[in-house]
Design a protein around this motif. Structure first.
Motif, short mmCIF file in Angstrom:
data_model
loop_
_atom_site.label_atom_id
_atom_site.label_comp_id
_atom_site.label_asym_id
_atom_site.label_seq_id
_atom_site.Cartn_x
_atom_site.Cartn_y
_atom_site.Cartn_z
N ASP A 42 0.81 -1.22 0.00
CA ASP A 42 0.00 0.00 0.00
C ASP A 42 0.84 1.27 0.00
O ASP A 42 0.39 2.31 -0.46
CB ASP A 42 -0.92 0.03 1.23
CG ASP A 42 -2.02 -1.00 1.13
OD1 ASP A 42 -2.35 -1.44 0.01
OD2 ASP A 42 -2.55 -1.39 2.19
N ASP A 43 2.07 1.18 0.56
CA ASP A 43 2.91 2.37 0.69
C ASP A 43 4.38 2.01 0.40
O ASP A 43 5.13 1.69 1.32
CB ASP A 43 2.78 2.96 2.10
CG ASP A 43 3.59 4.24 2.28
OD1 ASP A 43 4.25 4.70 1.31
OD2 ASP A 43 3.58 4.77 3.41
N PRO A 44 4.79 2.04 -0.86
CA PRO A 44 6.17 1.67 -1.23
C PRO A 44 7.24 2.52 -0.55
O PRO A 44 8.39 2.10 -0.44
CB PRO A 44 6.20 1.86 -2.75
CG PRO A 44 4.78 1.80 -3.18
CD PRO A 44 3.97 2.34 -2.04
N SER A 45 6.87 3.71 -0.02
CA SER A 45 7.87 4.55 0.65
C SER A 45 8.30 3.95 1.99
O SER A 45 9.23 4.46 2.62
CB SER A 45 7.33 5.97 0.84
OG SER A 45 6.33 6.01 1.83
N LEU A 46 7.67 2.87 2.44
CA LEU A 46 8.08 2.18 3.66
C LEU A 46 9.37 1.38 3.47
O LEU A 46 9.98 0.96 4.44
CB LEU A 46 6.98 1.24 4.15
CG LEU A 46 5.77 1.88 4.79
CD1 LEU A 46 4.70 0.82 5.07
CD2 LEU A 46 6.15 2.57 6.08
N SER A 47 9.76 1.18 2.21
CA SER A 47 10.96 0.38 1.94
C SER A 47 12.16 0.96 2.69
O SER A 47 12.45 2.15 2.61
CB SER A 47 11.26 0.34 0.44
OG SER A 47 12.39 -0.49 0.20
N GLY A 48 12.83 0.11 3.45
CA GLY A 48 13.96 0.52 4.28
C GLY A 48 13.55 0.85 5.70
O GLY A 48 14.36 0.78 6.60
N TRP A 49 12.28 1.17 5.92
CA TRP A 49 11.80 1.54 7.25
C TRP A 49 10.98 0.44 7.89
O TRP A 49 10.24 0.67 8.83
CB TRP A 49 11.01 2.85 7.19
CG TRP A 49 11.84 3.94 6.61
CD1 TRP A 49 11.66 4.57 5.42
CD2 TRP A 49 13.02 4.50 7.19
NE1 TRP A 49 12.65 5.49 5.22
CE2 TRP A 49 13.51 5.47 6.29
CE3 TRP A 49 13.73 4.28 8.37
CZ2 TRP A 49 14.66 6.22 6.53
CZ3 TRP A 49 14.88 5.02 8.62
CH2 TRP A 49 15.33 5.98 7.70
N GLY A 50 11.15 -0.76 7.37
CA GLY A 50 10.46 -1.93 7.92
C GLY A 50 11.45 -3.07 8.07
O GLY A 50 12.56 -2.88 8.55
N VAL A 51 11.05 -4.24 7.62
CA VAL A 51 11.83 -5.46 7.80
C VAL A 51 12.96 -5.56 6.78
O VAL A 51 12.76 -5.30 5.58
CB VAL A 51 10.92 -6.70 7.69
CG1 VAL A 51 11.72 -7.99 7.87
CG2 VAL A 51 9.78 -6.64 8.72
N TRP A 52 14.13 -5.93 7.27
CA TRP A 52 15.29 -6.26 6.43
C TRP A 52 15.65 -7.72 6.69
O TRP A 52 15.54 -8.19 7.83
CB TRP A 52 16.50 -5.41 6.81
CG TRP A 52 16.40 -3.94 6.56
CD1 TRP A 52 15.56 -3.05 7.16
CD2 TRP A 52 17.20 -3.17 5.66
NE1 TRP A 52 15.80 -1.78 6.70
CE2 TRP A 52 16.81 -1.82 5.77
CE3 TRP A 52 18.24 -3.49 4.78
CZ2 TRP A 52 17.38 -0.80 5.04
CZ3 TRP A 52 18.82 -2.46 4.05
CH2 TRP A 52 18.39 -1.14 4.17
N LEU A 53 16.07 -8.42 5.66
CA LEU A 53 16.53 -9.81 5.83
C LEU A 53 18.03 -9.81 6.06
O LEU A 53 18.76 -9.04 5.44
CB LEU A 53 16.20 -10.64 4.58
CG LEU A 53 14.72 -10.75 4.23
CD1 LEU A 53 14.56 -11.50 2.91
CD2 LEU A 53 13.94 -11.43 5.34
N VAL A 54 18.47 -10.70 6.93
CA VAL A 54 19.89 -10.88 7.22
C VAL A 54 20.32 -12.19 6.55
O VAL A 54 19.82 -13.26 6.90
CB VAL A 54 20.15 -10.93 8.74
CG1 VAL A 54 21.64 -11.08 9.01
CG2 VAL A 54 19.59 -9.69 9.42
N ILE A 55 21.23 -12.06 5.59
CA ILE A 55 21.65 -13.19 4.77
C ILE A 55 23.12 -13.52 5.04
O ILE A 55 23.97 -12.63 5.00
CB ILE A 55 21.53 -12.85 3.25
CG1 ILE A 55 20.20 -12.17 2.92
CG2 ILE A 55 21.80 -14.07 2.39
CD1 ILE A 55 18.97 -12.94 3.19
#
Length: 151
Positions: A42-55
């Motif tokens: 719904d809000d692509p501007s959340l990218s980076g301000w939510g969940v990140w995966l640790v690989i």
């Protein structure tokens, strides 16, 4: 957008990134990931301000997730949270990854302070936050609270 350390790839969680990397037996996609992916749709501007995966770079497996609990607020503050699978704990991965996303947040110019909370008896999390040089603040709701201001 992708961050890298010597041992890790840290990438914002998307449906595509979840499919790109292998999941270890003990990595389970939690409800917080599902909720974030719905919000991101719904809000692509959340990218980076939510969940990140640790690989793990060595075998390209997901060993945990971490991130921010939303965009910076009006005081330019974000809250960080993190979880590493049991088989990858006590190896410094959480400290390494959280340090990298905190540096990223400060580099955006949108963040002046990062906060965190953990339970009084979560000695592993306490150690991570201490290694990151976060300062303990007043406890609230039976939780230890921490903050780190931009250098």
């Amino acid at each position: 957008m992708e961050l890298q350390t010597e041992r890790l790839i840290i990438t914002p969680c998307t449906k595509e990134s979840l499919q790109e990397f292998s999941k270890t037996e003990d990595y389970v996609i939690g409800l917080h990931v599902d909720m974030y992916l719905l919000a991101l749709k719904d809000d692509p501007s959340l990218s980076g301000w939510g969940v990140w995966l640790v690989i793990n770079k060595e075998d390209h497996t997901i060993i945990g997730d971490m991130g921010f609990k939303g965009k910076p607020d009006s005081q330019k503050t974000v809250e960080v949270g993190y979880a590493i699978i049991p088989s990858a704990q006590k190896k410094g991965y959480a400290t390494e990854a959280v340090k990298e996303i905190i540096n990223w947040a400060f580099s955006t110019g949108k963040v002046e302070k990062v906060v965190a909370e953990c339970l009084h008896d979560n000695h592993s999390s306490i150690r991570v936050l201490e290694k990151l040089q976060m300062k303990r603040t007043e406890p609230k709701n039976n939780m230890l609270n921490w903050e780190l201001e931009k250098p």
